[in-house]
Design a protein around this motif. Structure first.
Motif, PDB file in Angstrom:
ATOM      1  N   TYR A  31       0.834  -1.214   0.000  1.00  8.11           N
ATOM      2  CA  TYR A  31       0.000   0.000   0.000  1.00  8.11           C
ATOM      3  C   TYR A  31       0.864   1.258   0.000  1.00  8.11           C
ATOM      4  O   TYR A  31       0.691   2.140  -0.839  1.00  8.11           O
ATOM      5  CB  TYR A  31      -0.939  -0.007   1.208  1.00  8.11           C
ATOM      6  CG  TYR A  31      -1.752   1.251   1.313  1.00  8.11           C
ATOM      7  CD1 TYR A  31      -2.852   1.443   0.484  1.00  8.11           C
ATOM      8  CD2 TYR A  31      -1.420   2.249   2.228  1.00  8.11           C
ATOM      9  CE1 TYR A  31      -3.611   2.605   0.563  1.00  8.11           C
ATOM     10  CE2 TYR A  31      -2.174   3.405   2.314  1.00  8.11           C
ATOM     11  CZ  TYR A  31      -3.261   3.588   1.473  1.00  8.11           C
ATOM     12  OH  TYR A  31      -4.001   4.747   1.551  1.00  8.11           O
ATOM     13  N   GLN A  32       1.796   1.340   0.935  1.00  9.23           N
ATOM     14  CA  GLN A  32       2.599   2.559   1.088  1.00  9.23           C
ATOM     15  C   GLN A  32       3.505   2.826  -0.104  1.00  9.23           C
ATOM     16  O   GLN A  32       3.803   3.977  -0.406  1.00  9.23           O
ATOM     17  CB  GLN A  32       3.425   2.487   2.371  1.00  9.23           C
ATOM     18  CG  GLN A  32       2.564   2.553   3.605  1.00  9.23           C
ATOM     19  CD  GLN A  32       3.366   2.377   4.884  1.00  9.23           C
ATOM     20  OE1 GLN A  32       4.583   2.306   4.870  1.00  9.23           O
ATOM     21  NE2 GLN A  32       2.664   2.296   6.000  1.00  9.23           N
ATOM     22  N   ARG A  33       3.937   1.792  -0.781  1.00  7.92           N
ATOM     23  CA  ARG A  33       4.819   1.953  -1.935  1.00  7.92           C
ATOM     24  C   ARG A  33       4.049   2.074  -3.252  1.00  7.92           C
ATOM     25  O   ARG A  33       4.639   2.199  -4.307  1.00  7.92           O
ATOM     26  CB  ARG A  33       5.824   0.796  -2.029  1.00  7.92           C
ATOM     27  CG  ARG A  33       6.743   0.708  -0.835  1.00  7.92           C
ATOM     28  CD  ARG A  33       7.553   1.997  -0.721  1.00  7.92           C
ATOM     29  NE  ARG A  33       8.587   1.879   0.264  1.00  7.92           N
ATOM     30  CZ  ARG A  33       8.738   2.712   1.283  1.00  7.92           C
ATOM     31  NH1 ARG A  33       7.904   3.706   1.454  1.00  7.92           N
ATOM     32  NH2 ARG A  33       9.732   2.558   2.126  1.00  7.92           N
ATOM     33  N   GLY A  34       2.712   2.005  -3.175  1.00  5.25           N
ATOM     34  CA  GLY A  34       1.891   2.184  -4.369  1.00  5.25           C
ATOM     35  C   GLY A  34       2.003   1.053  -5.371  1.00  5.25           C
ATOM     36  O   GLY A  34       1.819   1.259  -6.573  1.00  5.25           O
ATOM     37  N   ILE A  35       2.294  -0.152  -4.889  1.00  2.00           N
ATOM     38  CA  ILE A  35       2.431  -1.306  -5.773  1.00  2.00           C
ATOM     39  C   ILE A  35       1.068  -1.661  -6.386  1.00  2.00           C
ATOM     40  O   ILE A  35       0.984  -2.071  -7.537  1.00  2.00           O
ATOM     41  CB  ILE A  35       3.019  -2.524  -5.021  1.00  2.00           C
ATOM     42  CG1 ILE A  35       4.340  -2.156  -4.335  1.00  2.00           C
ATOM     43  CG2 ILE A  35       3.173  -3.717  -5.957  1.00  2.00           C
ATOM     44  CD1 ILE A  35       5.427  -1.636  -5.243  1.00  2.00           C
ATOM     45  N   TYR A  36       0.015  -1.516  -5.613  1.00  2.00           N
ATOM     46  CA  TYR A  36      -1.352  -1.688  -6.082  1.00  2.00           C
ATOM     47  C   TYR A  36      -2.071  -0.360  -5.866  1.00  2.00           C
ATOM     48  O   TYR A  36      -1.723   0.398  -4.953  1.00  2.00           O
ATOM     49  CB  TYR A  36      -2.066  -2.794  -5.299  1.00  2.00           C
ATOM     50  CG  TYR A  36      -1.606  -4.187  -5.653  1.00  2.00           C
ATOM     51  CD1 TYR A  36      -2.323  -4.958  -6.565  1.00  2.00           C
ATOM     52  CD2 TYR A  36      -0.457  -4.740  -5.088  1.00  2.00           C
ATOM     53  CE1 TYR A  36      -1.903  -6.239  -6.907  1.00  2.00           C
ATOM     54  CE2 TYR A  36      -0.030  -6.016  -5.433  1.00  2.00           C
ATOM     55  CZ  TYR A  36      -0.757  -6.754  -6.343  1.00  2.00           C
ATOM     56  OH  TYR A  36      -0.342  -8.015  -6.681  1.00  2.00           O
ATOM     57  N   PRO A  37      -3.078  -0.046  -6.673  1.00  2.00           N
ATOM     58  CA  PRO A  37      -3.810   1.216  -6.496  1.00  2.00           C
ATOM     59  C   PRO A  37      -4.464   1.287  -5.112  1.00  2.00           C
ATOM     60  O   PRO A  37      -4.938   0.269  -4.597  1.00  2.00           O
ATOM     61  CB  PRO A  37      -4.878   1.170  -7.595  1.00  2.00           C
ATOM     62  CG  PRO A  37      -4.438   0.123  -8.563  1.00  2.00           C
ATOM     63  CD  PRO A  37      -3.581  -0.839  -7.789  1.00  2.00           C
ATOM     64  N   PRO A  38      -4.515   2.478  -4.523  1.00  2.00           N
ATOM     65  CA  PRO A  38      -5.084   2.618  -3.167  1.00  2.00           C
ATOM     66  C   PRO A  38      -6.538   2.172  -3.069  1.00  2.00           C
ATOM     67  O   PRO A  38      -6.969   1.708  -2.011  1.00  2.00           O
ATOM     68  CB  PRO A  38      -4.945   4.111  -2.849  1.00  2.00           C
ATOM     69  CG  PRO A  38      -4.507   4.771  -4.094  1.00  2.00           C
ATOM     70  CD  PRO A  38      -4.037   3.739  -5.058  1.00  2.00           C
ATOM     71  N   ALA A  50      -4.998   1.646  12.156  1.00  2.00           N
ATOM     72  CA  ALA A  50      -5.721   1.431  10.908  1.00  2.00           C
ATOM     73  C   ALA A  50      -4.743   0.782   9.933  1.00  2.00           C
ATOM     74  O   ALA A  50      -3.732   1.379   9.567  1.00  2.00           O
ATOM     75  CB  ALA A  50      -6.228   2.754  10.358  1.00  2.00           C
ATOM     76  N   MET A  51      -5.021  -0.445   9.547  1.00  2.00           N
ATOM     77  CA  MET A  51      -4.146  -1.188   8.634  1.00  2.00           C
ATOM     78  C   MET A  51      -4.844  -1.311   7.285  1.00  2.00           C
ATOM     79  O   MET A  51      -6.038  -1.582   7.222  1.00  2.00           O
ATOM     80  CB  MET A  51      -3.871  -2.589   9.192  1.00  2.00           C
ATOM     81  CG  MET A  51      -3.340  -2.618  10.618  1.00  2.00           C
ATOM     82  SD  MET A  51      -1.757  -1.840  10.823  1.00  2.00           S
ATOM     83  CE  MET A  51      -0.702  -3.061  10.112  1.00  2.00           C
ATOM     84  N   MET A  52      -4.074  -1.130   6.212  1.00  2.00           N
ATOM     85  CA  MET A  52      -4.618  -1.264   4.868  1.00  2.00           C
ATOM     86  C   MET A  52      -4.337  -2.684   4.364  1.00  2.00           C
ATOM     87  O   MET A  52      -3.207  -3.164   4.443  1.00  2.00           O
ATOM     88  CB  MET A  52      -3.992  -0.221   3.943  1.00  2.00           C
ATOM     89  CG  MET A  52      -4.227   1.209   4.404  1.00  2.00           C
ATOM     90  SD  MET A  52      -5.970   1.618   4.633  1.00  2.00           S
ATOM     91  CE  MET A  52      -6.516   1.748   2.955  1.00  2.00           C
ATOM     92  N   VAL A  53      -5.395  -3.341   3.857  1.00  2.00           N
ATOM     93  CA  VAL A  53      -5.293  -4.722   3.401  1.00  2.00           C
ATOM     94  C   VAL A  53      -5.856  -4.808   1.982  1.00  2.00           C
ATOM     95  O   VAL A  53      -6.936  -4.297   1.696  1.00  2.00           O
ATOM     96  CB  VAL A  53      -6.066  -5.670   4.339  1.00  2.00           C
ATOM     97  CG1 VAL A  53      -6.028  -7.101   3.846  1.00  2.00           C
ATOM     98  CG2 VAL A  53      -5.500  -5.585   5.752  1.00  2.00           C
ATOM     99  N   SER A  54      -5.116  -5.460   1.103  1.00  2.00           N
ATOM    100  CA  SER A  54      -5.498  -5.582  -0.295  1.00  2.00           C
ATOM    101  C   SER A  54      -6.812  -6.331  -0.458  1.00  2.00           C
ATOM    102  O   SER A  54      -7.081  -7.297   0.249  1.00  2.00           O
ATOM    103  CB  SER A  54      -4.402  -6.307  -1.080  1.00  2.00           C
ATOM    104  OG  SER A  54      -4.821  -6.517  -2.413  1.00  2.00           O
ATOM    105  N   THR A  55      -7.606  -5.906  -1.444  1.00  2.00           N
ATOM    106  CA  THR A  55      -8.841  -6.603  -1.787  1.00  2.00           C
ATOM    107  C   THR A  55      -8.661  -7.421  -3.067  1.00  2.00           C
ATOM    108  O   THR A  55      -9.596  -8.104  -3.486  1.00  2.00           O
ATOM    109  CB  THR A  55     -10.000  -5.601  -2.000  1.00  2.00           C
ATOM    110  OG1 THR A  55      -9.633  -4.688  -3.047  1.00  2.00           O
ATOM    111  CG2 THR A  55     -10.312  -4.843  -0.718  1.00  2.00           C
ATOM    112  N   ASP A  56      -7.484  -7.375  -3.676  1.00  2.00           N
ATOM    113  CA  ASP A  56      -7.199  -8.125  -4.903  1.00  2.00           C
ATOM    114  C   ASP A  56      -7.216  -9.623  -4.587  1.00  2.00           C
ATOM    115  O   ASP A  56      -6.389 -10.107  -3.813  1.00  2.00           O
ATOM    116  CB  ASP A  56      -5.845  -7.705  -5.472  1.00  2.00           C
ATOM    117  CG  ASP A  56      -5.514  -8.408  -6.762  1.00  2.00           C
ATOM    118  OD1 ASP A  56      -5.031  -9.566  -6.701  1.00  2.00           O
ATOM    119  OD2 ASP A  56      -5.734  -7.810  -7.830  1.00  2.00           O
ATOM    120  N   GLU A  57      -8.163 -10.354  -5.176  1.00  2.00           N
ATOM    121  CA  GLU A  57      -8.354 -11.774  -4.831  1.00  2.00           C
ATOM    122  C   GLU A  57      -7.144 -12.648  -5.180  1.00  2.00           C
ATOM    123  O   GLU A  57      -6.802 -13.548  -4.425  1.00  2.00           O
ATOM    124  CB  GLU A  57      -9.617 -12.339  -5.480  1.00  2.00           C
ATOM    125  CG  GLU A  57     -10.884 -12.052  -4.692  1.00  2.00           C
ATOM    126  CD  GLU A  57     -10.809 -12.473  -3.230  1.00  2.00           C
ATOM    127  OE1 GLU A  57     -10.377 -13.597  -2.914  1.00  2.00           O
ATOM    128  OE2 GLU A  57     -11.184 -11.651  -2.370  1.00  2.00           O
TER     129      GLU A  57
END
Length: 125
Positions: A31-38, A50-57
């Motif tokens: 998330y922080q490095r912008g590897i996947y879109p926010p 608050a933790m950001m977790v990918s939704t990409d299946e």
């Protein structure tokens, strides 16, 4: 500049906690490095943060498999470090390298693993 964080845990049940730590750490890096879109991340509350977790299946399935394998390797004392490498898509060049050291202490009386230490040190390429 390298940053170190140390945490000690008992081995019994700690493999799940260590795998969870890696789950949130890797998601944070992505998330922080912008590897996947926010917009492909959801906010979860964990550890009072608050933790950001990918939704990409596809990513979630891959991470589940890797972290499940990691738990087994931790139980057997087979893990010394976990390395997360960010490569450029076109160049294949290593842009960042994150090294998580895992140290396991031995129970001298019983000869078994008793605790793990995880140290995180980001290392630039």
């Amino acid at each position: 500049m390298a940053v170190s964080t140390k945490t000690q845990l008992t081995l019994k049940g700690s493999t799940e906690i260590v795998a969870e730590f890696f789950h949130y750490s890797i998601n944070s890096i992505l998330y922080q490095r912008g590897i996947y879109p926010p917009e492909e991340f959801n906010r979860e509350s964990k550890y009072g943060l608050a933790m950001m977790v990918s939704t990409d299946e596809k990513l979630r399935d891959y991470m589940r498999k890797v972290l499940n394998d990691l738990e087994g390797w931790l139980l057997k004392g087979e893990v010394q470090q976990l390395v997360v490498v960010i490569n450029g898509i076109d160049s294949g060049e290593t842009l960042e390298r994150w090294v998580f050291q895992v140290e396991q202490a031995r129970d001298k009386e019983n000869g078994g693993l008793v605790q793990q230490q995880v140290r995180r040190a980001p290392v630039s390429a």
